[in-house]
Design a protein around this motif. Structure first.
Motif, PDB file in Angstrom:
ATOM      1  N   UNK A 266       0.854  -1.188   0.000  1.00 55.87           N
ATOM      2  CA  UNK A 266       0.000   0.000   0.000  1.00 55.87           C
ATOM      3  C   UNK A 266       0.890   1.238   0.000  1.00 55.87           C
ATOM      4  N   UNK A 267       0.290   2.345  -0.425  1.00 59.04           N
ATOM      5  CA  UNK A 267       1.036   3.605  -0.485  1.00 59.04           C
ATOM      6  C   UNK A 267       0.088   4.763  -0.254  1.00 59.04           C
ATOM      7  N   UNK A 268       0.466   5.677   0.643  1.00 58.15           N
ATOM      8  CA  UNK A 268      -0.311   6.880   0.922  1.00 58.15           C
ATOM      9  C   UNK A 268       0.404   8.064   0.264  1.00 58.15           C
ATOM     10  N   UNK A 269      -0.255   8.668  -0.724  1.00 59.65           N
ATOM     11  CA  UNK A 269       0.365   9.764  -1.487  1.00 59.65           C
ATOM     12  C   UNK A 269       0.660  10.988  -0.629  1.00 59.65           C
ATOM     13  N   UNK A 270      -0.221  11.321   0.308  1.00 63.51           N
ATOM     14  CA  UNK A 270      -0.015  12.521   1.115  1.00 63.51           C
ATOM     15  C   UNK A 270       1.163  12.373   2.079  1.00 63.51           C
ATOM     16  N   UNK A 271       1.235  11.231   2.751  1.00 64.72           N
ATOM     17  CA  UNK A 271       2.270  11.038   3.775  1.00 64.72           C
ATOM     18  C   UNK A 271       3.525  10.343   3.250  1.00 64.72           C
ATOM     19  N   UNK A 272       3.442   9.789   2.024  1.00 67.05           N
ATOM     20  CA  UNK A 272       4.581   9.086   1.414  1.00 67.05           C
ATOM     21  C   UNK A 272       5.030   7.882   2.248  1.00 67.05           C
ATOM     22  N   UNK A 273       4.069   7.184   2.843  1.00 69.45           N
ATOM     23  CA  UNK A 273       4.355   5.985   3.624  1.00 69.45           C
ATOM     24  C   UNK A 273       3.533   4.828   3.066  1.00 69.45           C
ATOM     25  N   UNK A 274       3.867   3.630   3.487  1.00 66.07           N
ATOM     26  CA  UNK A 274       3.121   2.478   3.000  1.00 66.07           C
ATOM     27  C   UNK A 274       3.354   1.248   3.848  1.00 66.07           C
ATOM     28  N   UNK A 275       2.687   0.198   3.447  1.00 61.71           N
ATOM     29  CA  UNK A 275       2.807  -1.075   4.138  1.00 61.71           C
ATOM     30  C   UNK A 275       2.947  -2.196   3.128  1.00 61.71           C
ATOM     31  N   UNK A 276       3.227  -3.377   3.627  1.00 61.15           N
ATOM     32  CA  UNK A 276       3.437  -4.519   2.738  1.00 61.15           C
ATOM     33  C   UNK A 276       2.912  -5.796   3.388  1.00 61.15           C
ATOM     34  N   UNK A 277       2.644  -6.771   2.555  1.00 60.10           N
ATOM     35  CA  UNK A 277       2.302  -8.112   3.012  1.00 60.10           C
ATOM     36  C   UNK A 277       2.770  -9.095   1.950  1.00 60.10           C
ATOM     37  N   UNK A 278       3.337 -10.197   2.411  1.00 63.96           N
ATOM     38  CA  UNK A 278       3.657 -11.256   1.461  1.00 63.96           C
ATOM     39  C   UNK A 278       3.301 -12.618   2.044  1.00 63.96           C
ATOM     40  N   UNK A 279       2.973 -13.505   1.126  1.00 59.12           N
ATOM     41  CA  UNK A 279       2.530 -14.863   1.421  1.00 59.12           C
ATOM     42  C   UNK A 279       3.461 -15.761   0.628  1.00 59.12           C
ATOM     43  N   UNK A 280       4.140 -16.657   1.319  1.00 61.45           N
ATOM     44  CA  UNK A 280       5.078 -17.561   0.652  1.00 61.45           C
ATOM     45  C   UNK A 280       4.609 -18.991   0.867  1.00 61.45           C
ATOM     46  N   UNK A 281       4.532 -19.744  -0.223  1.00 67.94           N
ATOM     47  CA  UNK A 281       4.202 -21.164  -0.157  1.00 67.94           C
ATOM     48  C   UNK A 281       5.471 -21.956  -0.447  1.00 67.94           C
ATOM     49  N   UNK A 282       5.896 -22.727   0.550  1.00 65.61           N
ATOM     50  CA  UNK A 282       7.075 -23.593   0.432  1.00 65.61           C
ATOM     51  C   UNK A 282       6.579 -25.030   0.534  1.00 65.61           C
ATOM     52  N   UNK A 283       6.207 -25.607  -0.585  1.00 68.40           N
ATOM     53  CA  UNK A 283       5.580 -26.922  -0.535  1.00 68.40           C
ATOM     54  C   UNK A 283       4.249 -26.804   0.194  1.00 68.40           C
ATOM     55  N   UNK A 284       4.103 -27.504   1.322  1.00 72.20           N
ATOM     56  CA  UNK A 284       2.868 -27.433   2.115  1.00 72.20           C
ATOM     57  C   UNK A 284       2.931 -26.372   3.211  1.00 72.20           C
TER      58      UNK A 284
ATOM     59  N   UNK B  59      10.379   6.629   4.087  1.00 72.19           N
ATOM     60  CA  UNK B  59       9.445   7.277   3.162  1.00 72.19           C
ATOM     61  C   UNK B  59       9.589   6.643   1.779  1.00 72.19           C
ATOM     62  N   UNK B  60       8.490   6.624   1.048  1.00 72.42           N
ATOM     63  CA  UNK B  60       8.462   6.043  -0.295  1.00 72.42           C
ATOM     64  C   UNK B  60       8.151   7.123  -1.316  1.00 72.42           C
ATOM     65  N   UNK B  61       8.491   6.865  -2.564  1.00 75.13           N
ATOM     66  CA  UNK B  61       8.235   7.830  -3.633  1.00 75.13           C
ATOM     67  C   UNK B  61       6.914   7.592  -4.349  1.00 75.13           C
TER      68      UNK B  61
ATOM     69  N   UNK C 248       4.777   1.949  -7.020  1.00 73.52           N
ATOM     70  CA  UNK C 248       5.649   0.948  -7.617  1.00 73.52           C
ATOM     71  C   UNK C 248       6.837   0.644  -6.696  1.00 73.52           C
ATOM     72  N   UNK C 249       7.377   1.668  -6.085  1.00 77.80           N
ATOM     73  CA  UNK C 249       8.478   1.459  -5.142  1.00 77.80           C
ATOM     74  C   UNK C 249       8.010   0.585  -3.972  1.00 77.80           C
ATOM     75  N   UNK C 250       6.805   0.827  -3.488  1.00 81.21           N
ATOM     76  CA  UNK C 250       6.260   0.014  -2.401  1.00 81.21           C
ATOM     77  C   UNK C 250       6.128  -1.447  -2.829  1.00 81.21           C
ATOM     78  N   UNK C 251       5.610  -1.680  -4.027  1.00 87.38           N
ATOM     79  CA  UNK C 251       5.446  -3.047  -4.525  1.00 87.38           C
ATOM     80  C   UNK C 251       6.807  -3.744  -4.676  1.00 87.38           C
ATOM     81  N   UNK C 252       7.788  -3.052  -5.203  1.00 87.76           N
ATOM     82  CA  UNK C 252       9.101  -3.655  -5.409  1.00 87.76           C
ATOM     83  C   UNK C 252       9.793  -3.954  -4.078  1.00 87.76           C
ATOM     84  N   UNK C 253       9.654  -3.047  -3.116  1.00 83.38           N
ATOM     85  CA  UNK C 253      10.261  -3.290  -1.802  1.00 83.38           C
ATOM     86  C   UNK C 253       9.581  -4.452  -1.091  1.00 83.38           C
ATOM     87  N   UNK C 254       8.291  -4.625  -1.316  1.00 78.81           N
ATOM     88  CA  UNK C 254       7.575  -5.757  -0.755  1.00 78.81           C
ATOM     89  C   UNK C 254       8.161  -7.062  -1.306  1.00 78.81           C
TER      90      UNK C 254
END
Length: 74
Positions: free
Chosen positions: A10-28, A40-42, A45-51
């Motif tokens: 996620x990315x907030x344009x006003x505050x230039x901050x964001x969050x991330x979540x990832x889900x990894x499947x390793x077999x079962x 701070x993020x720009x 896309x930067x948020x997605x890549x850092x995630x």
């Protein structure tokens, strides 16, 4: 080992901050990690890549031997 990474950020344009979540499947095994970016993020896309980088860093730190890697992001 076949590995699937699913990411979202996620990315907030006003505050230039964001969050991330990832889900990894390793077999079962499933790992889910989320949080806020410390710096701070720009743009969304930067948020997605850092995630994705966070997910890859996690795999490296856990010394996962990846055979085939599938990445799903929006």
């Amino acid at each position: 080992m076949n590995v699937t990474i699913i990411t979202d950020a996620s990315f907030n344009y006003q505050k230039k901050v964001g969050g991330y979540a990832f889900h990894i499947e390793l077999g079962k095994e499933v790992i889910q990690i989320w949080g806020a970016f410390n710096e701070k993020l720009s743009n969304p896309l930067e948020a997605e890549m850092k995630c994705l980088l966070n997910a890859l860093f996690y795999l490296r730190e856990k010394k996962v031997k990846v055979g085939m890697l599938k990445i799903v992001t929006d």
